[in-house]
Design a protein around this motif. Structure first.
Motif, PDB file in Angstrom:
ATOM      1  N   ARG A 271      10.345  98.349  33.395  1.00  0.00           N
ATOM      2  CA  ARG A 271       9.755  97.094  33.578  1.00  0.00           C
ATOM      3  C   ARG A 271      11.114  96.164  33.401  1.00  0.00           C
ATOM      4  NH1 ARG A 271       9.479  93.924  29.470  1.00  0.00           N
ATOM      5  NH2 ARG A 271       9.155  95.870  28.038  1.00  0.00           N
TER       6      ARG A 271
ATOM      7  N   SER B 293       8.159 103.528  30.942  1.00  0.00           N
ATOM      8  CA  SER B 293       7.400 102.403  31.621  1.00  0.00           C
ATOM      9  C   SER B 293       8.180 101.169  31.212  1.00  0.00           C
ATOM     10  CB  SER B 293       6.062 102.431  31.515  1.00  0.00           C
ATOM     11  OG  SER B 293       5.418 103.490  32.240  1.00  0.00           O
ATOM     12  N   ASN B 294       8.450 100.870  29.886  1.00  0.00           N
ATOM     13  CA  ASN B 294       9.151  99.901  29.417  1.00  0.00           C
ATOM     14  C   ASN B 294      10.573  99.508  29.840  1.00  0.00           C
ATOM     15  OD1 ASN B 294       6.825  99.107  27.716  1.00  0.00           O
ATOM     16  ND2 ASN B 294       7.685 100.402  25.860  1.00  0.00           N
TER      17      ASN B 294
ATOM     18  N   TYR C 281       9.771 104.282  42.574  1.00  0.00           N
ATOM     19  CA  TYR C 281      10.722 103.281  42.224  1.00  0.00           C
ATOM     20  C   TYR C 281      11.912 103.518  43.187  1.00  0.00           C
ATOM     21  CZ  TYR C 281       7.743 101.876  38.199  1.00  0.00           C
ATOM     22  OH  TYR C 281       6.888 101.380  37.373  1.00  0.00           O
TER      23      TYR C 281
ATOM     24  N   THR D 203       9.239  98.525  43.367  1.00  0.00           N
ATOM     25  CA  THR D 203       8.289  99.460  43.502  1.00  0.00           C
ATOM     26  C   THR D 203       7.694  99.608  44.810  1.00  0.00           C
ATOM     27  OG1 THR D 203       6.768  97.898  42.610  1.00  0.00           O
ATOM     28  CG2 THR D 203       7.767  99.220  40.838  1.00  0.00           C
TER      29      THR D 203
ATOM     30  N   ARG E 264      13.061  96.383  36.720  1.00  0.00           N
ATOM     31  CA  ARG E 264      12.316  95.512  37.480  1.00  0.00           C
ATOM     32  C   ARG E 264      12.678  93.959  37.361  1.00  0.00           C
ATOM     33  NH1 ARG E 264       7.865  98.094  36.574  1.00  0.00           N
ATOM     34  NH2 ARG E 264       6.796  96.510  35.445  1.00  0.00           N
ATOM     35  N   GLU E 265      12.573  93.504  36.202  1.00  0.00           N
ATOM     36  CA  GLU E 265      12.743  92.246  35.808  1.00  0.00           C
ATOM     37  C   GLU E 265      14.191  91.663  35.965  1.00  0.00           C
ATOM     38  OE1 GLU E 265      11.158  91.659  31.739  1.00  0.00           O
ATOM     39  OE2 GLU E 265       9.221  91.512  32.480  1.00  0.00           O
TER      40      GLU E 265
END
Length: 102
Positions: A51, A47-48, A70, A61, A54-55
């Motif tokens: 993230r 999950s990290n 994803y 998502t 994503r950033e």
């Protein structure tokens, strides 16, 4: 020219697990459960990493019931491909160019 966007993308893809996730998502959209199964990573660790991706604008998502899928953002990778292709062309030209010393 290296932009902050290119640098952020390169940093995001430099991690082996994140690169593995990107390669998996290049074939199909996957949820976290699938990515845990495919990579063997712990869910919290994964999950990290998701993230960060994503950033950096590499993945997006899509909620689907109680799961989140994803998928890659092709335009982010296309921009990076253009940048890297430009480096390759510049390298060909630089191999014959030389700045004088002194």
């Amino acid at each position: 020219m290296l932009t902050s966007v290119n640098a952020e993308l390169l940093r995001a893809l430099a991690d082996p697990l994140r690169l593995r996730v990107v390669c998996l998502l290049a074939r199909e959209s996957l949820c976290t459960t699938h990515l845990v199964e495919e990579t063997g990573a712990r869910q919290t660790n994964l999950s990290n990493h998701l993230r960060v991706l994503r950033e950096a604008g590499v993945v997006e998502t899509e909620p689907c019931g109680r799961f989140t899928y994803y998928r890659l953002r092709p335009e982010a990778l296309a921009d990076l491909a253009v940048f890297l292709g430009g480096l390759g062309e510049g390298t060909r030209e630089a191999s014959v160019a030389r700045r004088p010393c002194g």
